[in-house]
Design an enzyme around this catalytic site. Structure first.
Site, mmCIF file in Angstrom:
data_model
loop_
_atom_site.group_PDB
_atom_site.id
_atom_site.type_symbol
_atom_site.label_atom_id
_atom_site.label_comp_id
_atom_site.label_asym_id
_atom_site.label_seq_id
_atom_site.Cartn_x
_atom_site.Cartn_y
_atom_site.Cartn_z
ATOM 1 N N ASP A 1 11.146 -22.274 4.961
ATOM 2 C CA ASP A 1 12.337 -21.913 4.785
ATOM 3 C C ASP A 1 12.673 -22.488 3.685
ATOM 4 O O ASP A 1 12.873 -23.889 3.609
ATOM 5 C CB ASP A 1 12.950 -22.157 5.948
ATOM 6 C CG ASP A 1 14.480 -21.540 6.207
ATOM 7 O OD1 ASP A 1 15.035 -21.459 5.012
ATOM 8 O OD2 ASP A 1 15.072 -21.120 7.100
ATOM 9 N N HIS B 1 12.754 -17.920 4.727
ATOM 10 C CA HIS B 1 14.060 -17.709 5.230
ATOM 11 C C HIS B 1 14.244 -16.295 5.257
ATOM 12 O O HIS B 1 13.997 -15.343 4.643
ATOM 13 C CB HIS B 1 15.152 -18.419 4.424
ATOM 14 C CG HIS B 1 16.573 -18.607 4.924
ATOM 15 N ND1 HIS B 1 17.013 -19.220 6.295
ATOM 16 C CD2 HIS B 1 17.561 -17.564 4.464
ATOM 17 C CE1 HIS B 1 18.185 -18.862 6.371
ATOM 18 N NE2 HIS B 1 18.772 -17.946 5.303
#
Length: 231
Positions: free
Chosen positions: A169, A200
């Site tokens: 992420d 993400h």
């Protein structure tokens, strides 16, 4: 599919998009927006949850700043506006609005009375906060941003919570990711699943980092989770 108005706890009213399933009564779901508002992606997500048998409502959490925001992730200008709205948000009041949406959906004729929340990005953090601050029956967070900052509340979680975490992420360092996993591992109510090699927003259709395999797996687990806990 329609828009409704919901009363806020501290006065005022905010809009919410509602998608109804073909079979009633159904479990209720508060679908929590990303930083782009209740846009086409969130509306399509609500429609999809309705197709899976849930009464889905997605409240406008930017209404205190600018009602009706519908941005995309396609231009830098929109990203800048989205981050400005994020930085201007009072997240405590946003949780209050989510609680109001939860009460609203529970009160609908087409709802069984059981309801939970599912959120993405900003909404993933707010879904965690719903697990710690509300009586939602079950909650799911997709790649919540800044979860390490609310781990102090984890001991309050007493209803099922499922976290989908992107290994790579871009908005969370490996140290923060590991802190979140470690911070919830001793709570029997929490399941944290890390998806290897994804970034993400891996479950946002059409997004830069969309990963079909990971998204399909996360969505399958989410639907099973809600069918179990909202039955």
């Amino acid at each position: 599919m329609s828009d409704v108005m919901i009363d806020a706890a501290d006065g005022g009213r905010f809009s919410a998009y509602v998608a109804k399933p073909t079979v009633a009564p159904a479990g209720g779901l508060v679908v929590i927006q990303e930083i782009f508002g209740v846009n086409a992606v969130m509306r399509e997500m609500c429609d999809w949850y309705a197709s899976q048998g849930f009464l889905a409502v997605c409240p406008d959490l930017f209404w205190r700043q600018q009602p009706g925001v519908q941005l995309t992730d396609k231009t830098q200008e929109e990203w800048n506006q989205a981050f400005a709205l994020l930085n201007g948000m009072d997240q405590d009041k946003a949780v209050d609005d989510l609680k109001a949406a939860l009460a609203w959906v529970r009160g609908q004729d087409g709802c069984t009375g059981k309801a939970g929340s599912v959120g993405y990005c900003l909404g993933g953090r707010l879904a965690f906060m719903m697990a710690t601050r509300s009586d939602a029956d079950a909650n799911v967070g997709y790649y919540g941003v800044g979860l390490e900052g609310v781990l102090g509340e984890a001991g309050k979680i007493a209803k099922p919570l499922l976290l989908h975490i992107a290994e790579n992420d871009k908005f969370s360092s490996p140290d923060k990711r590991d802190a979140v996993v470690a911070g919830v591992k001793d709570n029997e109510w929490v399941t944290a699943k890390v998806y290897p090699g994804v970034d993400h927003a891996f479950a946002r259709p059409g997004g830069e980092h969309y990963d079909r395999d990971a998204a399909d797996e996360a969505n399958r687990l989410t639907v099973e989770f809600f069918r179990t806990h909202l039955a």
